[in-house]
Design an enzyme around this catalytic site. Structure first.
Site, PDB file in Angstrom:
ATOM      1  N   GLU A  15       0.816  -1.217   0.000  1.00  0.00           N
ATOM      2  CA  GLU A  15       0.000   0.000   0.000  1.00  0.00           C
ATOM      3  C   GLU A  15       0.853   1.272   0.000  1.00  0.00           C
ATOM      4  O   GLU A  15       0.531   2.251  -0.661  1.00  0.00           O
ATOM      5  CB  GLU A  15      -0.914  -0.006   1.232  1.00  0.00           C
ATOM      6  CG  GLU A  15      -1.919   1.131   1.205  1.00  0.00           C
ATOM      7  CD  GLU A  15      -2.771   1.179   2.469  1.00  0.00           C
ATOM      8  OE1 GLU A  15      -3.578   2.109   2.562  1.00  0.00           O
ATOM      9  OE2 GLU A  15      -2.630   0.308   3.336  1.00  0.00           O
ATOM     10  N   ASP A  16       1.960   1.255   0.744  1.00  0.00           N
ATOM     11  CA  ASP A  16       2.721   2.493   0.973  1.00  0.00           C
ATOM     12  C   ASP A  16       4.012   2.627   0.177  1.00  0.00           C
ATOM     13  O   ASP A  16       4.662   3.668   0.236  1.00  0.00           O
ATOM     14  CB  ASP A  16       3.063   2.620   2.472  1.00  0.00           C
ATOM     15  CG  ASP A  16       1.826   2.818   3.329  1.00  0.00           C
ATOM     16  OD1 ASP A  16       0.778   3.149   2.749  1.00  0.00           O
ATOM     17  OD2 ASP A  16       1.905   2.631   4.554  1.00  0.00           O
TER      18      ASP A  16
END
Length: 749
Positions: free
Chosen positions: A92-93
């Protein structure tokens, strides 16, 4: 020759220490020793998050490490879960993909990380419907691998532990959805200690004053509780030691949130709660002696010394709860004249109560495989997923309903046992047997006595379902089912019937347009639908078929008129804005841009020149002094709710980005509506004294007064205008001093 010494920064030392603590937790478990893969996952995550900081200022990798430690130490999970927890934010990051994870590790870890990535926006969704759909995704993912939801709960627990660094509005949002979804989900999965901590932390941020007040009360009464426990334990310790038992006895204090919840639901003060602490007896099983028999031996020893309260015995040893909880509960009269609850468990039962089914692994042979043990978790919430097309918030409420319930055990005529939630009805039981039996159900026999479909069942009931071929599910059935399975089956049939009726209505609309010489195309049908105030054509067709809408003869005239005003009226209605008369112009007014709000500081609720910069929510009617929050509606107005309001709870969970923290300014010149409930012994002149106290002593205007007396007792509701909570508190104190008045309190109306 000088040796080179490696210089490590404080951040690197912090990370290294936390990773070593994680390895120690893992090596103290019964799982296979797969330290290399955990080290590999840590190094990969550490490199991926390098240089990134959390809001608190610490390196970002400290969050995945903390989640991995919760997963390992507090849930008892193994290397697959630990690796997935370390990697849960990587996709996600950072720039890495699920394929990268799969290539570096294996399919199982990649699948879990993918599941966590897909639901990362889930409960944080900006719209309620999106949120519900994402939560459904979460549950669907959970049905394929329960570890996704376990790691998600661990992630939320660490976020709650570090919530102090967030802005107040964000704190309300996260605390609200934690209490609404995560705590009951942890409870349903048997993670009792995590559920308790999530509730307490949510409560701490939502109601800081009450939290502090109860915490101080617990501290102040600790010495007296300890004395009570010592008096109680002394003779019992001696008796259990004589029996040759290896045991520990300790007092467990009720959680702050549980105490507050009981004070609210029962309407009592802190001092009136008798079960603030319970005694827990945890024993080590004897070789060759059944755990269940030992529980009853201890029970027998206790009842030899203390008088038992028969209606408070709970036997979850013979038949454990659906979430795996096992214990024997009883309540006895202690030596100091107080009721004391006792919980009897083995060490295995205690671990399962605190950690859930994962604790089973501790009692398996050494070096168990995590994957083979996870199957036990998968049956808890799958029935909720059978709903084909859940309506957003109804779906969330259904889940919440099922998560909170405790179980009852009901028998079929042949003696088979079915487990149902507390409060389940005969119709729930019918659907638990088979959806066709539920759909055709006309009644039931409970313990050979004829009862209606809505009859609530109790543990031990024997139930026979009566059916008829001509029976069909009715809309009112939704009012008396409690299980998600029954609700979803009834919904499915009703929606199918509705669609069929809508098709009939569509034929009527098309024929009416043709008769009027109008082309029955989508654009014309859409205009007609909007004219009658419907956003969806299907709802319009359904209303036509049900004769709620009668199509006029002059359809051409309707379609010739401009529909802008009707459309604008509908849009405002859909947004929940009060209707205003539109100007004569056919052009709708342009909606003003919503004002910008500074979320870094509380929004001050002011009243100047009889104008407020906020709107009072009609559902809970807060007044100055109440713990409140603001919700920015579609019109850009700030609607103020009590923080404890159920509607506010849903708003926090569904529209967190619109929540504002608020503070009241001085409102001594303003008046607010509040309702008092007064109960007491009926006597001559009591009404006169009440009205005189309110009107004359406090110079308060009574708006409405309703008093009812029956069998020597009266109950009354008084609606009044006050300045703030302080007015209410003073008034309650004065009224409670009046002879024959037994209770006075503010209620929402």
């Amino acid at each position: 020759m000088n040796e080179l010494t490696e210089i490590i920064s404080p951040d690197e030392q912090m990370i290294k220490d936390e990773f070593n603590a994680l390895l120690n937790d893992y090596l103290n478990s019964n799982h296979r020793r797969k330290v290399e893969r955990i080290t590999k996952a840590f190094n990969f995550a550490n490199q991926a998050h390098a240089g990134v900081k959390r809001r608190s200022g610490e390196p970002y990798i400290m969050h995945p490490l903390a989640v991995a430690r919760i997963v390992c130490r507090e849930m008892g999970l193994g290397s697959t879960s630990i690796c997935s927890a370390l990697l849960h934010d990587v996709v996600e990051d950072t720039e890495y993909t699920v394929e990268d994870i799969r290539n570096m590790f294996d399919d199982k870890i990649a699948q879990i990380v993918d599941g966590l990535t897909k639901i990362s926006g889930g409960i944080f969704g900006e719209q309620a419907s999106t949120q519900a759909e994402n939560f459904r995704k979460l549950l669907l993912t959970m049905s394929s691998d329960i570890r996704v939801i376990l790691i998600k709960i661990a992630d939320r627990l660490h976020n709650m532990r570090t919530l102090g660094s967030m802005l107040p509005a964000k704190q309300f949002k996260i605390a609200g959805e934690t209490l609404y979804l995560y705590a009951p989900l942890a409870h349903r999965l048997g993670l009792f200690s995590i559920k308790t901590e999530l509730e307490d932390l949510s409560f701490k941020y939502e109601h800081p004053e009450e939290y502090k007040h109860i915490k101080e009360k617990l501290a102040a009464t600790e010495a007296s509780r300890q004395t009570l426990f010592e008096h109680f334990a002394k003779p019992l310790n001696k008796k259990l030691e004589e029996m040759g038992l290896d045991f520990e006895m300790r007092a467990r204090v009720k959680s702050i949130y549980s105490i507050w919840n009981k004070m609210q639901t029962k309407g009592v003060a802190f001092e009136d709660i008798y079960d603030i602490f319970a005694v827990r007896i945890i024993f080590e099983p004897k070789a060759g002696v059944d755990e269940k028999n030992l529980c009853w031996d201890i029970y027998s020893a206790i009842t030899d010394i203390y008088r038992i309260r028969p209606d408070r015995i709970r036997d979850w040893v013979s038949r454990p709860k659906a979430n795996g909880y096992q214990a024997l509960h009883l309540t006895v009269m202690g030596p100091d004249g107080q009721w004391i609850e006792i919980q009897i468990r083995s060490h295995r039962m205690d671990d399962i109560a605190e950690k859930g089914f994962a604790a089973h692994w501790k009692y398996k042979e050494k070096h168990v495989e995590e994957d083979t043990e996870l199957d036990k978790w998968l049956e808890t919430i799958t029935e909720i997923l059978e709903s084909p097309d859940p309506d957003a918030l109804d779906f969330l409420d259904t889940i919440k309903l099922n998560l909170f319930t405790s179980e009852i055990f009901v028998f079929t005529p042949k003696g088979d046992i079915k487990t149902l939630p507390q409060g389940a009805t005969a119709l729930d039981f019918a659907y638990a047997l088979h959806s066709n039996i539920g759909n055709k159900c006309i009644g039931a026999k409970v313990n050979h006595r004829l009862v209606p479909l809505s009859h609530p069942l109790s543990s031990g009931d024997q139930v026979e379902i009566l059916t008829s071929r001509s029976q069909k599910p009715q809309a009112e059935w939704l009012n008396f089912v409690t299980t998600a399975r029954a609700r979803s089956k009834i919904d499915a049939v009703l929606k199918r019937n509705r669609k069929e009726q809508a098709k009939e209505g569509e034929i009527k609309v098309v024929n009416a347009l043709k008769k009027a010489g109008i082309d029955p195309n989508i654009a014309n049908i859409e205009k007609l639908s909007i004219y009658f105030g419907f956003s969806k054509r299907e709802e319009f067709f359904y209303s036509v078929e049900k004769n709620d809408i009668i199509l006029p003869e002059n359809l051409k005239k309707i379609l010739r008129e401009k529909t802008d005003n009707a459309l604008f009226k509908y849009v405002r209605q859909a947004l929940g804005v009060k209707q205003k008369e539109l100007p004569a112009s056919t052009e709708p007014e342009i909606k003003k841009e919503s004002p910008k709000f500074d979320r870094s500081k509380p929004y001050v609720l002011r009243e100047e020149a009889f104008e407020r910069n906020y709107v009072i929510a009609s559902c809970c009617k807060p007044i100055p002094g109440d713990d409140a929050l603001g919700f920015i509606n579609d019109d850009g107005n700030v609607v103020v709710h009590k923080r404890s309001c159920p509607i506010a709870m849903r708003l926090k969970s569904s529209f967190g980005e619109r929540i504002l923290s608020t503070v009241w300014s001085s409102h001594k010149n303003a008046s607010f509506e509040a309702t008092l409930e007064i109960k007491g012994i009926d006597s001559i002149g009591v009404l006169n004294i009440i009205t005189k106290t309110i009107s004359e002593d406090f110079n308060v205007n009574i708006q409405r007064l309703l008093i009812e007396a029956k069998d020597g007792v009266f109950e009354g509701k008084v609606r009044i205008w006050v300045h703030d909570v302080e007015d209410i508190q003073k008034m309650c104190v004065s009224l409670s001093k009046i002879k024959n008045i037994k209770s006075v309190g503010r209620i929402a109306e």
